[in-house]
Motif scaffolding. Structure first.
Motif, mmCIF file in Angstrom:
data_model
loop_
_atom_site.group_PDB
_atom_site.id
_atom_site.type_symbol
_atom_site.label_atom_id
_atom_site.label_comp_id
_atom_site.label_asym_id
_atom_site.label_seq_id
_atom_site.Cartn_x
_atom_site.Cartn_y
_atom_site.Cartn_z
ATOM 1 N N PHE A 1 0.889 -1.032 -0.050
ATOM 2 C CA PHE A 1 0.160 0.003 -0.041
ATOM 3 C C PHE A 1 0.941 1.139 -0.050
ATOM 4 C CE2 PHE A 1 -2.777 3.023 1.854
ATOM 5 C CZ PHE A 1 -3.822 3.206 1.042
ATOM 6 N N GLY A 2 0.559 2.140 -0.814
ATOM 7 C CA GLY A 2 1.021 3.695 -0.867
ATOM 8 C C GLY A 2 0.471 4.358 0.258
ATOM 9 N N SER B 1 -11.366 6.394 -9.231
ATOM 10 C CA SER B 1 -11.525 8.009 -8.519
ATOM 11 C C SER B 1 -12.012 7.626 -7.097
ATOM 12 C CB SER B 1 -12.515 8.839 -9.493
ATOM 13 O OG SER B 1 -12.574 9.987 -8.725
ATOM 14 N N PHE B 2 -11.389 7.869 -6.151
ATOM 15 C CA PHE B 2 -11.721 7.467 -4.772
ATOM 16 C C PHE B 2 -12.241 8.868 -4.081
ATOM 17 C CE2 PHE B 2 -9.066 3.626 -5.432
ATOM 18 C CZ PHE B 2 -9.958 2.796 -5.126
ATOM 19 N N GLY C 1 -5.346 12.891 -3.408
ATOM 20 C CA GLY C 1 -4.324 12.304 -4.109
ATOM 21 C C GLY C 1 -4.757 10.754 -4.328
ATOM 22 N N GLY C 2 -4.012 10.200 -4.890
ATOM 23 C CA GLY C 2 -4.472 8.685 -5.497
ATOM 24 C C GLY C 2 -4.180 7.570 -4.422
ATOM 25 N N ILE C 3 -5.029 6.587 -4.425
ATOM 26 C CA ILE C 3 -4.751 5.392 -3.535
ATOM 27 C C ILE C 3 -4.008 4.306 -4.214
ATOM 28 C CG2 ILE C 3 -5.759 3.716 -2.021
ATOM 29 C CD1 ILE C 3 -8.028 5.565 -1.788
ATOM 30 N N THR C 4 -2.918 3.964 -3.914
ATOM 31 C CA THR C 4 -2.333 2.999 -4.571
ATOM 32 C C THR C 4 -2.036 1.606 -3.818
ATOM 33 O OG1 THR C 4 -1.161 4.732 -5.843
ATOM 34 C CG2 THR C 4 -0.082 2.571 -6.091
ATOM 35 N N TYR C 5 -2.391 0.560 -4.367
ATOM 36 C CA TYR C 5 -2.053 -0.637 -3.535
ATOM 37 C C TYR C 5 -2.081 -1.717 -4.488
ATOM 38 C CZ TYR C 5 -6.998 -1.024 -5.039
ATOM 39 O OH TYR C 5 -8.223 -0.723 -5.637
ATOM 40 N N GLU C 6 -1.398 -2.976 -4.181
ATOM 41 C CA GLU C 6 -1.181 -4.108 -5.051
ATOM 42 C C GLU C 6 -1.036 -5.346 -4.052
ATOM 43 O OE1 GLU C 6 1.148 -7.034 -6.751
ATOM 44 O OE2 GLU C 6 2.355 -5.518 -5.190
#
Length: 174
Positions: A93-94, A139-140, A153-158
């Motif tokens: 997670f970012g 778009s969160f 800001g963007g939510i970044t996860y993987e």
């Protein structure tokens, strides 16, 4: 073909969704084009397709720019004890902060997902056996879990089954 599978496909298409069947290279190319186009879509991919996209998309530079880090053992324990999600696997997670400096973590993201979609829906993604869910250019709209301020800001996860949230390189938040 199993008629029940065909009925499920018919039902999904009837609700305005699309079901695509193609070889791995075609699916990977479709996802990459969707990322580049900045269009929003959700993909249910095979684990192999998700791994291929992970290897292509998550360059060391993009991982660093996105602040993508493995969720700590402590945070995983908190996710399990407080949210009831027993195993998030190799989830990254970012983290980012609100204007007041409060951090938005994987815990906050999953708590938001439970609020929006329900605990069973979030758990189901982590329990996928053969598939991975990938959200492209989402778009969160989330609020800080501490002060309830809107987050920017963007939510970044993987991860393995929650294949993530992918933005163009460099990431662009909508």
């Amino acid at each position: 073909m199993d008629n029940s599978l065909l009925a499920q496909i018919e039902s999904a298409v009837g609700r305005g969704k699309v079901v695509v069947s193609a070889d791995d290279d075609a699916i990977v190319a479709l996802v990459q084009e969707t990322i580049r186009s900045r269009r929003t879509a959700s993909f249910y991919l095979s684990r192999e397709q998700a791994r291929t996209l992970r290897d292509l998309h998550w360059t060391p530079e993009l991982v660093k720019a996105s602040r993508l880090e493995p969720v700590s053992a402590e945070e995983k324990a908190r996710i399990e004890s407080e949210l009831g999600i027993p195993d998030i696997g190799a989830f990254r997670f970012g983290r980012f902060a609100c204007k007041k400096g409060h951090e938005f973590s994987a815990f906050d993201f999953l708590r938001h997902g439970i609020k929006e979609h329900g605990a069973e829906a979030v758990k189901a993604i982590f329990e996928l056996k053969n598939a991975a869910f990938l959200r492209v250019n989402p778009s969160f709209a989330v609020n800080c879990g501490t002060c309830d301020q809107p987050m920017e800001g963007g939510i970044t996860y993987e991860g393995d089954t929650y294949a993530g949230c992918s933005y163009p390189d460099p990431p662009v938040c909508v």
